[in-house]
Design an enzyme around this catalytic site. Sequence first.
Site, mmCIF file in Angstrom:
data_model
loop_
_atom_site.group_PDB
_atom_site.id
_atom_site.type_symbol
_atom_site.label_atom_id
_atom_site.label_comp_id
_atom_site.label_asym_id
_atom_site.label_seq_id
_atom_site.Cartn_x
_atom_site.Cartn_y
_atom_site.Cartn_z
ATOM 1 N N ASP A 15 118.450 33.125 -83.555
ATOM 2 C CA ASP A 15 117.341 33.011 -84.504
ATOM 3 C C ASP A 15 117.217 31.595 -85.057
ATOM 4 O OD1 ASP A 15 117.188 35.733 -84.133
ATOM 5 O OD2 ASP A 15 117.195 36.221 -86.278
ATOM 6 N N ASP A 16 116.026 31.291 -85.529
ATOM 7 C CA ASP A 16 115.715 30.133 -86.385
ATOM 8 C C ASP A 16 115.590 28.806 -85.633
ATOM 9 O OD1 ASP A 16 116.056 32.110 -88.258
ATOM 10 O OD2 ASP A 16 117.692 31.139 -89.339
ATOM 11 N N HIS A 170 122.654 32.397 -84.541
ATOM 12 C CA HIS A 170 121.659 31.417 -84.968
ATOM 13 C C HIS A 170 121.708 30.139 -84.140
ATOM 14 C CE1 HIS A 170 121.639 34.198 -88.361
ATOM 15 N NE2 HIS A 170 120.401 33.786 -88.553
HETATM 16 ZN ZN ZN Z 1 115.913 33.839 -89.495
#
Ligand code: ZN
Length: 211
Positions: A15-16, A170
Site C-alpha cells: 500500500d501507499d 507498505h
Molecule cells: Zn494506506
Amino acid sequence: NPELVYEKIAYLTFDDGPSENTGNILDILDRYNVKATFFVNGKEGDANEERYRQIVERGHSIGLHSYTHDFGQVYESMESFSQDTERIRTYIQAVTGVDSHIYRFPGGSSTTRTTHMLEYIDYIQSNGFEYYDWNVSSGDAAPVTLTPEEIKENVMNGVTGHNRVIILMHDSAVRDTTVEALPIIIENLFNEGYEILPIVETTTPVHHTVN
Ligand code: ZN
C-alpha cells in the site's frame, strides 16, 4: 486424511506507493518470479509515473488506494469520495493504460475515520469496483520501525492456519525493513506451501467488518 491436499494461496499487497522503494520491491519479486498487488496513491512527476509503469510492465496488479490518502478529504462526503476515486482511476489509466477496478480503502473498510463507510462501499460496488481488505498484517506501518525479523514473524504468525491470506505491507521510502523482510517472507511462504498470486478482478475478496 493425511493425503488431503489443501490449496494454499497468499496475496502480497503493498500500500501507499509508489515510492523510492518500489524498484527494490520489484527487483525482489522478479528474483522469486512472484507477482504481487500494489494499492497505489496519486503521486506525480516523471519518477513516479515510471514506477507505476514498471509495476504494470513487470506483471503485477495495480489497485487503487485513493488519490490523496488524506482521510479528512477522501471521506469528507460522497462527492469528495467519488471524485477522489475517479481521480486516481483516471490518473492510473492515463499513466499505465490499466483501467483498474480493484480498490482498497485508506485505513481499510474497518477504518473509524468515517461513519459513512457503508455508503462508500455501495458506491465502489455499484460502479464496478471490488474492494480488498487484508486478513494478515505485517505491522510494518507501526510508529516504531519494526525489524525485518519482526515483520516476518508478524506475517508468518498471521498466516498460520489460514489457506487463503491477503497480506498487508507498505511501499514507502521510510520502510526499508519491509524490503529487507520480503525475501525471507517469500521463502517462508513457499516453505509453508503457499502459492503467491496477484489480486485480479475475479479474486474473491477479504472484507473487514465495517465499524
Ligand atoms: Zn494506506
